[in-house]
Motif scaffolding. Structure first.
Motif, PDB file in Angstrom:
ATOM      1  N   LEU A  13      38.498  62.422  64.862  1.00 36.09           N
ATOM      2  CA  LEU A  13      37.278  61.812  65.754  1.00 36.09           C
ATOM      3  C   LEU A  13      36.208  61.724  64.609  1.00 36.09           C
ATOM      4  CD1 LEU A  13      37.190  64.114  68.619  1.00 36.09           C
ATOM      5  CD2 LEU A  13      38.154  62.201  68.494  1.00 36.09           C
ATOM      6  N   PRO A  14      35.181  60.735  64.917  1.00 32.31           N
ATOM      7  CA  PRO A  14      34.091  60.412  63.796  1.00 32.31           C
ATOM      8  C   PRO A  14      33.303  61.577  63.631  1.00 32.31           C
ATOM      9  CG  PRO A  14      34.329  58.548  65.566  1.00 32.31           C
ATOM     10  CD  PRO A  14      35.233  59.710  65.853  1.00 32.31           C
ATOM     11  N   VAL A  19      39.334  67.629  61.049  1.00 32.53           N
ATOM     12  CA  VAL A  19      40.585  67.879  61.958  1.00 32.53           C
ATOM     13  C   VAL A  19      41.338  66.352  62.229  1.00 32.53           C
ATOM     14  CG1 VAL A  19      41.502  68.557  64.318  1.00 32.53           C
ATOM     15  CG2 VAL A  19      39.420  69.587  63.343  1.00 32.53           C
ATOM     16  N   VAL A  20      42.623  66.293  61.409  1.00 34.70           N
ATOM     17  CA  VAL A  20      43.361  64.895  61.304  1.00 34.70           C
ATOM     18  C   VAL A  20      44.829  65.556  62.022  1.00 34.70           C
ATOM     19  CG1 VAL A  20      44.312  63.474  60.000  1.00 34.70           C
ATOM     20  CG2 VAL A  20      42.132  64.472  59.180  1.00 34.70           C
ATOM     21  N   LEU A  87      39.334  57.392  65.399  1.00 36.03           N
ATOM     22  CA  LEU A  87      39.446  56.643  64.030  1.00 36.03           C
ATOM     23  C   LEU A  87      41.188  57.107  63.378  1.00 36.03           C
ATOM     24  CD1 LEU A  87      36.187  56.863  61.942  1.00 36.03           C
ATOM     25  CD2 LEU A  87      36.809  54.887  63.469  1.00 36.03           C
ATOM     26  N   GLY A  88      41.545  55.980  62.728  1.00 37.07           N
ATOM     27  CA  GLY A  88      43.024  56.117  62.377  1.00 37.07           C
ATOM     28  C   GLY A  88      43.287  55.540  61.163  1.00 37.07           C
ATOM     29  N   LEU A  89      44.379  56.125  60.347  1.00 39.26           N
ATOM     30  CA  LEU A  89      44.852  55.237  59.261  1.00 39.26           C
ATOM     31  C   LEU A  89      46.220  55.281  59.463  1.00 39.26           C
ATOM     32  CD1 LEU A  89      43.720  54.204  56.598  1.00 39.26           C
ATOM     33  CD2 LEU A  89      44.286  56.313  55.339  1.00 39.26           C
ATOM     34  N   LEU A  90      46.845  53.849  59.607  1.00 40.79           N
ATOM     35  CA  LEU A  90      48.371  53.758  59.647  1.00 40.79           C
ATOM     36  C   LEU A  90      49.289  53.970  58.576  1.00 40.79           C
ATOM     37  CD1 LEU A  90      48.583  50.220  61.988  1.00 40.79           C
ATOM     38  CD2 LEU A  90      48.364  52.649  62.519  1.00 40.79           C
ATOM     39  N   PHE A 130      34.906  51.712  62.738  1.00 37.54           N
ATOM     40  CA  PHE A 130      33.472  51.680  63.204  1.00 37.54           C
ATOM     41  C   PHE A 130      33.206  53.211  63.670  1.00 37.54           C
ATOM     42  CE2 PHE A 130      34.586  47.341  64.679  1.00 37.54           C
ATOM     43  CZ  PHE A 130      33.525  46.513  64.179  1.00 37.54           C
ATOM     44  N   GLN A 131      32.176  53.603  62.842  1.00 37.31           N
ATOM     45  CA  GLN A 131      32.024  55.118  63.163  1.00 37.31           C
ATOM     46  C   GLN A 131      31.199  55.493  64.581  1.00 37.31           C
ATOM     47  OE1 GLN A 131      32.795  57.608  60.983  1.00 37.31           O
ATOM     48  NE2 GLN A 131      33.653  55.954  59.596  1.00 37.31           N
ATOM     49  N   ASP A 132      30.692  54.484  65.270  1.00 40.14           N
ATOM     50  CA  ASP A 132      30.119  54.674  66.389  1.00 40.14           C
ATOM     51  C   ASP A 132      30.186  53.394  67.176  1.00 40.14           C
ATOM     52  OD1 ASP A 132      27.643  53.267  65.836  1.00 40.14           O
ATOM     53  OD2 ASP A 132      27.554  55.360  64.755  1.00 40.14           O
TER      54      ASP A 132
END
Length: 528
Positions: A13-14, A19-20, A87-90, A130-132
């Motif tokens: 979460l942004p 916490v990932v 938010l994520g990173l593949l 996008f942070q928000d």
């Protein structure tokens, strides 16, 4: 259509990036996007939903969550979180923003005290974070539709074959953009793919063994006022539906991309050799993905311009006005458009249901446009209906006349049915619609005035038989090839009505309908 994909990644979460959580992101253009987490973003997996009443708990009872002491009679349930952005990173390090996320507990392993959350995602932005929500500012959105190139009919590719020299010259210059209209602050254009060539190939003297030139055509929505994404999506869906109507076959959204400005940090070497960081605004392209009703794969369907109801060239000078009118008429005749679109986007729909949909659309169209009553309702209620009620009142009940009497339930049902009998029947409505548009039908289409009456009766009898499943009515209904002809003819009649609503001139409509008679499927009265 929009590409399906499944990918593993890590998510946060942004406002809490520490916490990932690992998880799987999947997307289907029909069902939308889902994020399945192996774990949770939250310290507690439960929420209070009220007070427990009338339950006595053992004195040695231990709560499954320290945060919720059930001995204090608090009712709890698994959380149902709502997040604007995740938010994520593949696994391939691609940045992902998930927008408007609605979650629920998918499973909970009590032994390991490990929850697994499932989020339904309204929209995916690929290749950006996008942070928000306030940062989601798309300057433009470009949409590629199946068969749009053929419908527009403009190409910037030219080929010249020099047989004597055994050469072929191919050139590409994108056609000029076509301005459609401006709806609010959103500016709509038809645009074409630019020329993209790597300049280093020329400087390094690259040798080419293969060339592939493909022109792509887009609807591009310029958004200088940063209008909400929903407004842009509504417009691109409305344009898709107009294209499907124009093509007489369903078109689908192949891709949606947007352009936005992002701040990037660039190292700058100073005169003294030191390095400073400079922020600059740069335009970047993002891929936008969202679930879309009726997103079946239609791009591979072969569709010739000869089969289309009308082409861009037929409305070249007024397409913007036609599109604006389409949006307004969609609101006026909502049920008519919904029935037509449902039939069009479901090509595998059983013929009986398709025919019922089109007839119901025509009936709804006539009701909205003409109302269609035999007599004023007040006059009817004071006159004939009053007489009907007097007869019903005096007619014996079952308790008095066991053989011929009627029940109270039947008496009340008749009162309701007789009260609405001022409205035109379907047969009368079809006759009236035909009389309005008959001058636009091709020669010998349906036939004489008498044939029009036969057609209206046959279509009405067929609808009633298919709707009420009456064996006696089925004998008079169309069957086999006649059913196909009825469906085709009713569809053409509805198309003509809607073309008129789009302010297409009658002379043009007549040409379009005559030109579109590819299969000659219209209904003909029996020669018997």
């Amino acid at each position: 259509m929009l590409e399906e994909f499944v990918s593993l990644g890590k998510w946060w979460l942004p406002n809490n990036p520490e916490v990932v959580v690992p998880g799987k992101l999947s997307f289907s253009p029909v069902s939308g996007a889902k994020l399945e987490l192996i774990g949770s973003f939250y310290s507690s997996q439960f929420e209070e939903i009220g007070q427990v009443e009338g339950i006595e708990l053992p004195s040695d009872f231990v709560s499954i969550e320290e945060n919720f002491n059930l001995t204090s009679r608090v009712r709890i349930d698994f959380i149902k979180p709502e997040e604007i952005i995740i938010l994520g990173l593949l696994d391939n390090n691609e940045e992902i923003t998930l927008y408007r996320c609605s979650g629920r507990m998918k499973s909970f392993e009590f032994v390991k005290n490990r929850p697994n959350l499932l989020f339904n995602i309204a929209c995916i932005f690929r290749k950006i974070h996008f942070q928000d929500e306030q940062n989601i500012k798309l300057k433009s959105i470009s949409v590629q539709y199946s068969h749009l190139e053929q419908w527009i009919g403009k190409s910037g590719i030219q080929a010249v074959i020099l047989e004597e020299e055994n050469k072929i010259w191919i050139s590409y210059q994108p056609p000029s953009n076509i301005h459609l209209t401006k709806i609010g602050s959103l500016d709509l254009n038809i645009t074409f793919s630019p020329i993209n060539v790597n300049p280093f190939d020329f400087y390094l003297g690259a040798t080419y063994y293969k060339a592939n030139i493909e022109q792509k055509t887009y609807l591009t929505i310029q958004n200088p006022g940063n209008q909400p994404l929903d407004e842009c999506i509504n417009l691109l869906i409305s344009f898709r539906d107009l294209l499907s109507f124009a093509m007489t076959k369903p078109t689908s959204v192949i891709s949606v991309t947007g352009k936005t400005d992002v701040i990037q940090t660039k190292p700058i070497e100073q005169a003294n050799g030191s390095i400073t960081l400079k922020e600059e605004l740069r335009e970047t392209q993002v891929i936008i993905m969202f679930g879309l009703w009726n997103s079946e794969k239609n791009s591979e369907t072969k569709l010739s311009p000869n089969e289309m109801l009308f082409l861009f060239s037929d409305v070249e000078n007024s397409l913007g006005e036609v599109f604006e009118t389409w949006i307004k008429k969609r609101e006026t005749y909502e049920s008519v458009f919904d029935l037509l679109m449902t039939t069009m986007y479901t090509p595998s729909l059983y013929l009986h249901y398709g025919l019922i949909n089109i007839i119901q659309a025509l009936e709804a169209y006539h009701t909205s446009k003409y109302e269609g009553i035999y007599q004023d309702k007040k006059v009817y209620e004071k006159g004939l209906y009053k007489k009907f009620l007097e007869v019903l009142k005096d007619f014996p009940s079952e308790s008095v006349d066991n053989e011929n009497g009627i029940s109270d339930e039947f008496r009340n049902a008749l009162k309701g049915k007789l009260k609405s009998q001022t409205r035109f029947t379907l047969e009368t409505r079809l006759k009236e619609i035909l009389s309005e548009i008959f001058c636009l039908l091709p020669p010998n289409f349906i036939g004489s005035l008498e044939a029009r009456g036969l057609f209206a009766r046959k279509a009405s009898e067929t609808r009633n038989a298919l709707t009420h499943h009456d064996k006696e009515k089925r004998k008079k209904a169309g069957k086999g090839q006649e059913l196909v002809q009825l469906f085709h003819t009713l569809t053409v009649i509805l198309q003509i009505c809607l073309l008129r609503e789009l302010n297409i001139p009658d002379d043009s409509i007549k040409i379009l309908v005559e030109r579109n008679r590819v299969y000659q499927k219209e209904w003909r009265p029996s020669s018997n």
